[in-house]
Design a protein around this motif. Structure first.
Motif, PDB file in Angstrom:
ATOM      1  N   LEU A 204       3.674 -19.268   9.463  1.00 37.90           N
ATOM      2  CA  LEU A 204       2.400 -19.642  10.077  1.00 37.90           C
ATOM      3  C   LEU A 204       1.943 -21.020   9.590  1.00 37.90           C
ATOM      4  CD1 LEU A 204       0.571 -16.210   9.864  1.00 37.90           C
ATOM      5  CD2 LEU A 204       1.362 -17.364  11.946  1.00 37.90           C
ATOM      6  N   LYS A 205       2.237 -21.338   8.354  1.00 42.20           N
ATOM      7  CA  LYS A 205       1.927 -22.664   7.839  1.00 42.20           C
ATOM      8  C   LYS A 205       2.750 -23.722   8.571  1.00 42.20           C
ATOM      9  CE  LYS A 205       0.690 -26.080   5.138  1.00 42.20           C
ATOM     10  NZ  LYS A 205      -0.651 -26.730   5.318  1.00 42.20           N
TER      11      LYS A 205
ATOM     12  N   LEU B  46       4.418 -23.494  11.592  1.00 37.49           N
ATOM     13  CA  LEU B  46       4.263 -23.571  13.038  1.00 37.49           C
ATOM     14  C   LEU B  46       2.844 -23.883  13.483  1.00 37.49           C
ATOM     15  CD1 LEU B  46       6.463 -20.502  14.060  1.00 37.49           C
ATOM     16  CD2 LEU B  46       7.079 -22.920  14.183  1.00 37.49           C
ATOM     17  N   TYR B  47       1.848 -23.434  12.693  1.00 40.97           N
ATOM     18  CA  TYR B  47       0.457 -23.605  13.103  1.00 40.97           C
ATOM     19  C   TYR B  47      -0.390 -24.345  12.074  1.00 40.97           C
ATOM     20  CZ  TYR B  47       1.644 -20.214  16.719  1.00 40.97           C
ATOM     21  OH  TYR B  47       2.237 -19.572  17.784  1.00 40.97           O
ATOM     22  N   ASP B  48       0.217 -24.768  10.996  1.00 41.48           N
ATOM     23  CA  ASP B  48      -0.481 -25.474   9.919  1.00 41.48           C
ATOM     24  C   ASP B  48      -1.673 -24.669   9.403  1.00 41.48           C
ATOM     25  OD1 ASP B  48      -0.742 -27.566   8.101  1.00 41.48           O
ATOM     26  OD2 ASP B  48      -2.166 -28.654   9.371  1.00 41.48           O
ATOM     27  N   LEU B  49      -1.492 -23.354   9.302  1.00 42.54           N
ATOM     28  CA  LEU B  49      -2.563 -22.513   8.786  1.00 42.54           C
ATOM     29  C   LEU B  49      -2.593 -22.573   7.263  1.00 42.54           C
ATOM     30  CD1 LEU B  49      -2.457 -19.273  10.970  1.00 42.54           C
ATOM     31  CD2 LEU B  49      -3.711 -21.398  11.335  1.00 42.54           C
TER      32      LEU B  49
ATOM     33  N   LEU C  21      -6.269 -15.291  13.050  1.00 44.07           N
ATOM     34  CA  LEU C  21      -5.074 -15.630  13.820  1.00 44.07           C
ATOM     35  C   LEU C  21      -5.406 -15.813  15.297  1.00 44.07           C
ATOM     36  CD1 LEU C  21      -2.258 -13.376  12.297  1.00 44.07           C
ATOM     37  CD2 LEU C  21      -2.842 -15.744  11.763  1.00 44.07           C
TER      38      LEU C  21
ATOM     39  N   HIS D 289      -7.013 -19.309  15.709  1.00 48.24           N
ATOM     40  CA  HIS D 289      -6.263 -20.522  15.367  1.00 48.24           C
ATOM     41  C   HIS D 289      -4.838 -20.550  15.891  1.00 48.24           C
ATOM     42  CE1 HIS D 289      -9.545 -20.521  12.338  1.00 48.24           C
ATOM     43  NE2 HIS D 289      -9.471 -21.831  12.483  1.00 48.24           N
ATOM     44  N   THR D 290      -4.403 -19.525  16.599  1.00 49.26           N
ATOM     45  CA  THR D 290      -3.047 -19.513  17.138  1.00 49.26           C
ATOM     46  C   THR D 290      -3.066 -18.946  18.556  1.00 49.26           C
ATOM     47  OG1 THR D 290      -2.321 -17.267  16.537  1.00 49.26           O
ATOM     48  CG2 THR D 290      -2.235 -18.945  14.803  1.00 49.26           C
ATOM     49  N   ASP D 291      -1.927 -19.074  19.233  1.00 48.32           N
ATOM     50  CA  ASP D 291      -1.766 -18.456  20.547  1.00 48.32           C
ATOM     51  C   ASP D 291      -0.867 -17.226  20.460  1.00 48.32           C
ATOM     52  OD1 ASP D 291       0.576 -19.722  19.921  1.00 48.32           O
ATOM     53  OD2 ASP D 291       0.793 -20.766  21.846  1.00 48.32           O
ATOM     54  N   LEU D 292      -0.743 -16.638  19.280  1.00 50.35           N
ATOM     55  CA  LEU D 292       0.120 -15.488  19.083  1.00 50.35           C
ATOM     56  C   LEU D 292      -0.406 -14.253  19.815  1.00 50.35           C
ATOM     57  CD1 LEU D 292       0.785 -15.773  15.223  1.00 50.35           C
ATOM     58  CD2 LEU D 292       2.400 -16.292  17.058  1.00 50.35           C
TER      59      LEU D 292
ATOM     60  N   THR E 276       5.086 -14.980  19.053  1.00 52.04           N
ATOM     61  CA  THR E 276       4.855 -15.988  20.076  1.00 52.04           C
ATOM     62  C   THR E 276       5.178 -15.379  21.433  1.00 52.04           C
ATOM     63  OG1 THR E 276       7.101 -16.811  19.689  1.00 52.04           O
ATOM     64  CG2 THR E 276       5.303 -17.947  18.555  1.00 52.04           C
TER      65      THR E 276
END
Length: 318
Positions: free
Chosen positions: A149-150, A152-155, A204, A207-210, A226
């Motif tokens: 997640l860090k 791919l999404y810079d979380l 999540l 902050h993501t499109d999961l 994804t």
């Protein structure tokens, strides 16, 4: 695995509505079959124990799966004989020009360590970036899910105040009930966790499109992916043996850490009693679905011609 029945059989439509994989005669006639090539990046200290756990889950498939073991670097291991590593594990440089159907990245005991302080963080980033162009689907487990997640999404790294340890109830999300990763799941199921990482479903989702597929009121997000199924995140440990949580608890007690007793694991929450396994069937179902729907149904037949086109083809699953 799918069943093949005549295209116009009335049962075909009914079974698809029930989320059962039905393959048309037309597609079956053109389908080629070969062994799947799966790479296991083992980050756990006790590599023999961990590789055995994952091999057990990967074996529950009618498709032949050729598994290769990958180590993160060549540093000596305190928990695994050098002879074992030299004999059975590959270095990244030796496989980086190849393509694989699947990649599994295991957890690691790094819950309280910042990413930039992980000694192999840059190397792990290289492997994860390589996977974008060389692997059909990557399965991130526990700490690796946080690392993925860090990347791919810079979380940011989010850490719980206390370690989450035990076996928890989860529920599947109705809005994603047709997702093939959930095929065969009960509405609720048990799975083990052993982590400090915090995976809030709300965070999540914001902050993501999961697709968030399964969550727990106590453990947060358990399963997410994804939309193209190329990246699947499992925040728990479906691969754990019956005594893995027990051994971790005994270890932490011995180190004076005063850990809490793993929840819903021992009869009457009594650590002197024999723990029982309540998650094995779910673990096998999850890995069978990942192998079938995220890997086998998506991967190109000829891995030497790996390309993005492999992930844009029509799929009977959808």
């Amino acid at each position: 695995m799918p069943i093949k029945i005549p295209d116009q059989l009335p049962a075909a439509s009914t079974l698809r509505q029930e989320n059962i994989f039905v393959m048309s005669e037309t597609r079956a006639e053109s389908q080629n079959i070969r062994p799947l090539k799966v790479l296991l990046l083992n980050l756990m200290p006790k590599k023999i124990e961990t590789e055995t756990q994952f091999m057990r889950l990967l074996s529950n498939s009618p498709i032949q799966v050729d598994v290769e073991l990958l180590r993160i670097d060549d540093r000596p291991s305190k928990n695994t004989p050098t002879e074992h590593l030299d004999t059975f594990y590959r270095q990244f440089q030796g496989i980086r020009e190849r393509n694989f159907d699947g990649l599994i990245v295991t957890g690691a005991p790094l819950g309280l360590v910042q990413f930039e302080d992980v000694i192999y963080w840059e190397h792990l980033q290289d492997i994860m970036n390589w996977a974008k162009d060389h692997v059909t689907s990557t399965l991130y487990v526990c700490w690796a899910a946080q690392a993925g997640l860090k990347l791919l999404y810079d979380l940011p790294k989010k850490t719980r105040k206390e370690k989450l340890s035990g076996v928890y109830w989860h529920k599947t999300h109705k809005e994603h009930s047709k997702n093939p990763i959930l095929r065969g799941f009960d509405d609720s199921f048990l799975a083990p966790h052993s982590r400090y990482a915090d995976f809030s479903p709300e965070f999540l989702a914001e902050h993501t499109d999961l697709d968030i597929l399964a969550t727990s009121a106590t453990a947060g997000t358990y399963l997410a992916a994804t939309k193209d199924k190329r990246n699947v995140f499992v925040t728990g440990h479906p691969e754990y043996d019956s005594h893995t949580l027990h051994n971790e608890y005994v270890r932490d007690v011995g180190e004076g850490m005063e850990p809490t007793v793993p929840s819903n694991y021992y009869p009457d929450d009594d650590p002197t009693q024999e723990p029982y396994v309540s998650w094995r069937s779910h673990g096998h179902m999850l890995f069978a679905n990942w192998l079938n729907y995220c890997v086998y149904q998506q991967t190109p037949y000829d891995l030497d011609h790996f390309s993005e086109s492999a992930f844009t083809k029509d799929d009977d699953d959808e």
